[in-house]
Design a protein around this motif. Structure first.
Motif, PDB file in Angstrom:
ATOM      1  N   ALA A   1       0.625  -1.140   0.054  1.00  0.00           N
ATOM      2  CA  ALA A   1       0.062   0.007   0.006  1.00  0.00           C
ATOM      3  C   ALA A   1       0.723   1.226   0.077  1.00  0.00           C
ATOM      4  O   ALA A   1       0.498   2.381  -0.628  1.00  0.00           O
ATOM      5  N   LEU A   2       1.888   1.330   0.789  1.00  0.00           N
ATOM      6  CA  LEU A   2       2.860   2.422   1.041  1.00  0.00           C
ATOM      7  C   LEU A   2       3.778   2.680  -0.492  1.00  0.00           C
ATOM      8  O   LEU A   2       4.069   3.789  -0.734  1.00  0.00           O
ATOM      9  N   ARG A   3       3.759   1.489  -1.347  1.00  0.00           N
ATOM     10  CA  ARG A   3       4.143   1.577  -2.733  1.00  0.00           C
ATOM     11  C   ARG A   3       3.071   2.114  -3.775  1.00  0.00           C
ATOM     12  O   ARG A   3       3.226   2.237  -4.978  1.00  0.00           O
ATOM     13  N   GLY A   4       1.718   2.159  -3.363  1.00  0.00           N
ATOM     14  CA  GLY A   4       0.625   2.485  -4.204  1.00  0.00           C
ATOM     15  C   GLY A   4      -0.177   1.351  -4.866  1.00  0.00           C
ATOM     16  O   GLY A   4      -1.023   1.682  -5.437  1.00  0.00           O
ATOM     17  N   GLU A   5       0.033   0.022  -4.238  1.00  0.00           N
ATOM     18  CA  GLU A   5      -0.370  -1.032  -4.820  1.00  0.00           C
ATOM     19  C   GLU A   5      -1.666  -1.375  -3.677  1.00  0.00           C
ATOM     20  O   GLU A   5      -1.542  -1.814  -2.511  1.00  0.00           O
ATOM     21  N   GLU A   6      -3.133  -1.428  -4.244  1.00  0.00           N
ATOM     22  CA  GLU A   6      -4.039  -1.701  -3.205  1.00  0.00           C
ATOM     23  C   GLU A   6      -4.232  -3.182  -2.962  1.00  0.00           C
ATOM     24  O   GLU A   6      -3.825  -4.043  -3.891  1.00  0.00           O
ATOM     25  N   THR A   7      -4.504  -3.619  -1.998  1.00  0.00           N
ATOM     26  CA  THR A   7      -4.826  -4.928  -1.649  1.00  0.00           C
ATOM     27  C   THR A   7      -6.332  -5.081  -0.998  1.00  0.00           C
ATOM     28  O   THR A   7      -6.796  -4.172  -0.372  1.00  0.00           O
ATOM     29  N   ALA A   8      -7.177  -6.018  -1.700  1.00  0.00           N
ATOM     30  CA  ALA A   8      -8.474  -6.092  -1.278  1.00  0.00           C
ATOM     31  C   ALA A   8      -8.819  -7.532  -1.178  1.00  0.00           C
ATOM     32  O   ALA A   8      -8.317  -8.512  -1.264  1.00  0.00           O
ATOM     33  N   ASN A   9      -9.625  -7.604   0.117  1.00  0.00           N
ATOM     34  CA  ASN A   9     -10.410  -8.823   0.676  1.00  0.00           C
ATOM     35  C   ASN A   9      -9.172  -9.671   1.155  1.00  0.00           C
ATOM     36  O   ASN A   9      -9.061 -10.863   1.053  1.00  0.00           O
ATOM     37  N   PHE A  10      -8.330  -9.038   2.051  1.00  0.00           N
ATOM     38  CA  PHE A  10      -7.078  -9.743   2.723  1.00  0.00           C
ATOM     39  C   PHE A  10      -7.715 -10.096   4.144  1.00  0.00           C
ATOM     40  O   PHE A  10      -8.261  -9.170   4.871  1.00  0.00           O
ATOM     41  N   GLU A  11      -7.697 -11.547   4.411  1.00  0.00           N
ATOM     42  CA  GLU A  11      -8.262 -11.748   5.662  1.00  0.00           C
ATOM     43  C   GLU A  11      -7.125 -11.912   6.930  1.00  0.00           C
ATOM     44  O   GLU A  11      -5.883 -12.400   6.395  1.00  0.00           O
ATOM     45  N   LEU A  12      -7.271 -11.126   7.824  1.00  0.00           N
ATOM     46  CA  LEU A  12      -6.206 -11.151   8.939  1.00  0.00           C
ATOM     47  C   LEU A  12      -6.871 -11.104  10.293  1.00  0.00           C
ATOM     48  O   LEU A  12      -7.920 -10.777  10.593  1.00  0.00           O
ATOM     49  N   PRO A  13      -6.061 -11.953  11.242  1.00  0.00           N
ATOM     50  CA  PRO A  13      -6.639 -11.719  12.609  1.00  0.00           C
ATOM     51  C   PRO A  13      -5.891 -10.509  13.316  1.00  0.00           C
ATOM     52  O   PRO A  13      -4.877 -10.144  13.009  1.00  0.00           O
ATOM     53  N   LEU A  14      -6.856  -9.749  14.270  1.00  0.00           N
ATOM     54  CA  LEU A  14      -6.518  -8.741  14.916  1.00  0.00           C
ATOM     55  C   LEU A  14      -6.848  -9.100  16.528  1.00  0.00           C
ATOM     56  O   LEU A  14      -7.698  -9.392  16.872  1.00  0.00           O
ATOM     57  N   MET A  15      -5.793  -8.695  17.256  1.00  0.00           N
ATOM     58  CA  MET A  15      -5.955  -8.828  18.956  1.00  0.00           C
ATOM     59  C   MET A  15      -6.686  -7.701  19.327  1.00  0.00           C
ATOM     60  O   MET A  15      -6.190  -6.633  19.186  1.00  0.00           O
ATOM     61  N   THR A  16      -7.828  -7.993  20.206  1.00  0.00           N
ATOM     62  CA  THR A  16      -8.342  -7.032  20.981  1.00  0.00           C
ATOM     63  C   THR A  16      -7.379  -6.565  22.355  1.00  0.00           C
ATOM     64  O   THR A  16      -6.618  -7.352  22.754  1.00  0.00           O
ATOM     65  N   LYS A  17      -7.789  -5.388  22.988  1.00  0.00           N
ATOM     66  CA  LYS A  17      -7.192  -5.110  24.296  1.00  0.00           C
ATOM     67  C   LYS A  17      -7.381  -6.235  25.209  1.00  0.00           C
ATOM     68  O   LYS A  17      -6.473  -6.282  25.921  1.00  0.00           O
ATOM     69  N   ASP A  18      -8.545  -6.709  25.124  1.00  0.00           N
ATOM     70  CA  ASP A  18      -8.935  -7.863  26.286  1.00  0.00           C
ATOM     71  C   ASP A  18      -8.269  -9.205  25.869  1.00  0.00           C
ATOM     72  O   ASP A  18      -8.607 -10.282  26.359  1.00  0.00           O
ATOM     73  N   GLY A  19      -7.522  -9.233  24.483  1.00  0.00           N
ATOM     74  CA  GLY A  19      -6.936 -10.600  24.412  1.00  0.00           C
ATOM     75  C   GLY A  19      -7.596 -11.467  23.329  1.00  0.00           C
ATOM     76  O   GLY A  19      -7.203 -12.413  22.891  1.00  0.00           O
ATOM     77  N   ARG A  20      -8.852 -10.909  23.146  1.00  0.00           N
ATOM     78  CA  ARG A  20      -9.501 -11.937  22.054  1.00  0.00           C
ATOM     79  C   ARG A  20      -8.969 -11.598  20.733  1.00  0.00           C
ATOM     80  O   ARG A  20      -8.446 -10.527  20.447  1.00  0.00           O
ATOM     81  N   ARG A  21      -9.248 -12.575  19.792  1.00  0.00           N
ATOM     82  CA  ARG A  21      -8.823 -12.671  18.464  1.00  0.00           C
ATOM     83  C   ARG A  21     -10.136 -12.215  17.477  1.00  0.00           C
ATOM     84  O   ARG A  21     -10.937 -13.114  17.622  1.00  0.00           O
ATOM     85  N   LEU A  22     -10.010 -11.280  16.710  1.00  0.00           N
ATOM     86  CA  LEU A  22     -11.102 -11.028  15.874  1.00  0.00           C
ATOM     87  C   LEU A  22     -10.585 -11.278  14.294  1.00  0.00           C
ATOM     88  O   LEU A  22      -9.380 -11.249  13.958  1.00  0.00           O
ATOM     89  N   GLU A  23     -11.348 -11.993  13.498  1.00  0.00           N
ATOM     90  CA  GLU A  23     -10.920 -12.081  12.136  1.00  0.00           C
ATOM     91  C   GLU A  23     -11.630 -10.844  11.346  1.00  0.00           C
ATOM     92  O   GLU A  23     -12.696 -10.639  11.354  1.00  0.00           O
ATOM     93  N   LEU A  24     -10.604 -10.263  10.505  1.00  0.00           N
ATOM     94  CA  LEU A  24     -11.004  -9.015   9.590  1.00  0.00           C
ATOM     95  C   LEU A  24     -10.713  -9.391   8.275  1.00  0.00           C
ATOM     96  O   LEU A  24      -9.958  -9.904   7.757  1.00  0.00           O
ATOM     97  N   LEU A  25     -11.667  -8.883   7.663  1.00  0.00           N
ATOM     98  CA  LEU A  25     -11.629  -8.711   6.050  1.00  0.00           C
ATOM     99  C   LEU A  25     -10.979  -7.472   5.727  1.00  0.00           C
ATOM    100  O   LEU A  25     -11.889  -6.452   6.047  1.00  0.00           O
ATOM    101  N   LEU A  26      -9.992  -7.241   5.086  1.00  0.00           N
ATOM    102  CA  LEU A  26      -9.454  -5.850   4.892  1.00  0.00           C
ATOM    103  C   LEU A  26      -9.027  -5.612   3.588  1.00  0.00           C
ATOM    104  O   LEU A  26      -8.605  -6.127   2.725  1.00  0.00           O
ATOM    105  N   ASN A  27      -9.415  -4.214   3.253  1.00  0.00           N
ATOM    106  CA  ASN A  27      -9.017  -3.510   1.956  1.00  0.00           C
ATOM    107  C   ASN A  27      -7.848  -2.370   2.568  1.00  0.00           C
ATOM    108  O   ASN A  27      -8.028  -1.541   3.332  1.00  0.00           O
ATOM    109  N   ALA A  28      -6.672  -2.549   2.002  1.00  0.00           N
ATOM    110  CA  ALA A  28      -5.541  -1.492   2.135  1.00  0.00           C
ATOM    111  C   ALA A  28      -5.091  -0.797   0.966  1.00  0.00           C
ATOM    112  O   ALA A  28      -5.115  -1.299  -0.148  1.00  0.00           O
TER     113      ALA A  28
END
Length: 138
Positions: free
Chosen positions: A25-52
């Motif tokens: 993304a910093l080179r100007g290349e978009e990424t669509a529908n990338f799945e990634l886990p994100l950790m919450t403050k209380d330690g839970r794991r969320l699964e996100l679908l990300l567009n960058a």
């Protein structure tokens, strides 16, 4: 502000791939529908679908990354439960993709037919598992 997104909020096994998405993304290349886990403050794991995509200033210079995510944690859990229900159903269940190749083969189908899912998935269903006299009608 001041926190490293990848090192502090991304599960360790996904850090390299998330870092790559951000660098693209910093080179100007978009990424669509990338799945990634994100950790919450209380330690839970969320699964996100990300567009960058890159963030630009008024002159068009890349100054950062904008990530737009959708929480798909519940959807993934439902899909996994659906898969378990199919796999353990008391009836043979199979699926084929648009090319006619097996993409679902449950435990009961394995017991009835004798082929395991590993032996069938990816193989052409009609040509290999339907008797010749019925192939035209299937």
């Amino acid at each position: 502000m001041g926190h490293n997104l990848v090192n502090e909020f991304i599960a360790e096994e996904f850090r390299a791939s998330v870092q790559e998405v951000l660098e693209k993304a910093l080179r100007g290349e978009e990424t669509a529908n990338f799945e990634l886990p994100l950790m919450t403050k209380d330690g839970r794991r969320l699964e996100l679908l990300l567009n960058a995509t890159c963030r630009k200033d008024a002159s068009g210079n890349i100054i950062g990354v904008v990530g737009i995510g959708q929480d798909i944690t519940e959807r993934i859990a439902q899909e996994q439960e659906y898969g378990r229900l199919i796999d353990t159903a008391n009836a043979p269940i199979f699926g084929v993709d648009v090319e006619g190749k097996v993409n679902v083969w449950n435990q009961h189908a394995s017991r009835v037919v004798g082929f395991t899912a590993e032996q069938t998935v990816g193989r052409p269903f009609v040509e290999e598992f339907i008797t010749e006299d019925f192939r035209a009608s299937v």
